[in-house]
Design an enzyme around this catalytic site. Structure first.
Site, PDB file in Angstrom:
ATOM      1  N   GLY A   1      -5.684  24.732  15.101  1.00 25.88           N
ATOM      2  CA  GLY A   1      -4.970  26.344  14.983  1.00 25.88           C
ATOM      3  C   GLY A   1      -4.902  27.124  16.036  1.00 25.88           C
TER       4      GLY A   1
ATOM      5  N   GLN B   1     -16.521  17.730  17.293  1.00 25.50           N
ATOM      6  CA  GLN B   1     -16.176  17.577  18.780  1.00 25.50           C
ATOM      7  C   GLN B   1     -16.812  18.664  19.449  1.00 25.50           C
ATOM      8  OE1 GLN B   1     -11.897  17.454  17.829  1.00 25.50           O
ATOM      9  NE2 GLN B   1     -11.667  18.524  19.431  1.00 25.50           N
TER      10      GLN B   1
ATOM     11  N   LYS C   1      -1.301  18.944  28.506  1.00 28.02           N
ATOM     12  CA  LYS C   1      -2.417  20.075  28.812  1.00 28.02           C
ATOM     13  C   LYS C   1      -3.770  19.293  28.569  1.00 28.02           C
ATOM     14  CE  LYS C   1      -4.761  24.264  28.471  1.00 28.02           C
ATOM     15  NZ  LYS C   1      -5.945  23.635  28.217  1.00 28.02           N
TER      16      LYS C   1
ATOM     17  N   HIS D   1       1.613  24.538  21.403  1.00 28.46           N
ATOM     18  CA  HIS D   1       1.571  23.910  20.161  1.00 28.46           C
ATOM     19  C   HIS D   1       2.723  23.800  19.566  1.00 28.46           C
ATOM     20  CE1 HIS D   1      -2.608  25.730  20.101  1.00 28.46           C
ATOM     21  NE2 HIS D   1      -2.846  24.390  20.028  1.00 28.46           N
TER      22      HIS D   1
ATOM     23  N   GLN E   1      -7.528  13.852  26.833  1.00 30.12           N
ATOM     24  CA  GLN E   1      -7.648  13.700  25.262  1.00 30.12           C
ATOM     25  C   GLN E   1      -6.308  12.600  24.991  1.00 30.12           C
ATOM     26  OE1 GLN E   1      -8.404  16.599  22.528  1.00 30.12           O
ATOM     27  NE2 GLN E   1      -6.216  16.947  22.427  1.00 30.12           N
TER      28      GLN E   1
END
Ligand code: AMP
Length: 282
Positions: free
Chosen positions: A31, A61, A149, A37, A153
């Site tokens: 969010g 996390q 970005k 996004h 991950q």
């Protein structure tokens, strides 16, 4: 845009679409959505029949409870941003939907979880895998769209896809970082910066460009030292400034001129921690 909160509801909806052979694209988020996004949503829209976005602030996390509490929650704006980007379906679960019982799974991430963000935020990538694993199980996407970005991950999610039976056909798409006009990578954390800090924060991007422009075969310690100093002069407290093998994320101090490289920076501006990266080789 459809909004589903319950696992059984989204699953029965998506089952009907997969039985028609529709390609499901998935964009997991926490969010506080911005153009970074929505660029993922748009990319998924352009490649898939149905685009599912999720908004879920994943407690597992965050190793710092204060960070979790401070995480911005802007669901009304998020819904508008998703509709404007053309998202077909939003999955908006509660913690109890995602973790009916606490997840005890451990993921074999090797050194990927001990370097950079992994070393600064212990447990962060295990927690990230727990939620993505669960979301993949629920949504059963054909393709996932993630932002460069968060370079590390992306590598962790690719690893999760590789090591988890049933996920091997999920197509991983890494979407380039969306930046402000001054080069600052868009991030929900930027909301916590003053106007002056926002202008200053572009130094991270300039430092990445500096590393790219000065990259040469051999010892990298001098350019890394200068990069570190640039950040300190601009008022940052760097956490790491590093050049690494773009595939393994092992740091590279002496470049052979051939290994693909990525530069990675994490730095504090006052109490706001910012991260960014740039692939240095073609
Ligand atoms: P987050 O909500 O921060 O967990 O991010 C959700 C997804 O959006 C992740 O795949 C991020 O890498 C991606 N993302 C965040 N910021 C950007 C950006 N500036 N450009 C592109 N993707 C981004």
């Amino acid at each position: 845009m459809w909004i589903f909160k319950r696992v059984a509801d989204i699953q029965s909806f998506l089952q009907k679409r997969t039985s028609k052979n529709e390609k499901i694209g998935f964009v997991p988020t926490m969010g506080a959505l911005h153009e970074g996004h929505t660029s993922l949503i748009k990319k998924s829209k352009s490649e898939c029949d149905i685009t599912v976005g999720s908004v879920f602030v994943n407690p597992t996390q965050f190793n710092d409870k204060k960070d979790l509490d401070k995480y911005p929650r802007t669901i009304e704006n998020d819904v508008i941003a998703l509709i404007n980007a053309g998202c077909d379906l939003l999955f908006l679960p509660d913690v109890s939907d995602i973790y009916p019982e606490p997840s005890v799974k451990k993921y074999a991430l090797g050194t990927l979880e001990t370097v950079y963000e992994g070393s600064s935020r212990p447990g962060h990538f295990q927690g990230g895998c727990q939620v993505v694993d669960r979301l993949f199980e629920i949504v059963k996407p054909d393709a996932v769209f993630c932002g460069q970005k968060d370079y590390q991950q992306c590598m962790v999610i690719s690893r999760l896809i590789d090591i988890t039976p049933g996920f091997e056909n999920i197509e991983m798409n890494i979407v380039p970082t969306t930046r402000e006009e001054n080069g600052l990578a868009m991030s929900s954390r930027n909301m916590r910066l003053s106007d002056g800090q926002r202008a200053n924060a572009a130094t991270i991007y300039q430092t990445l460009i500096y590393l790219k422009e000065h990259l040469a075969q051999g010892d990298l310690s001098n350019i890394l030292k200068s990069a570190y100093e640039k950040l300190v002069e601009a008022g940052f407290k760097p956490d790491y400034v590093s050049i690494a093998d773009a595939k393994t994320l092992q740091s590279v101090e002496n470049w052979d001129g051939g290994t693909p490289l990525v530069a990675l920076i994490a730095a504090f501006l006052e109490e706001v921690r910012l991260i960014d990266n740039m692939v240095l080789t073609d």
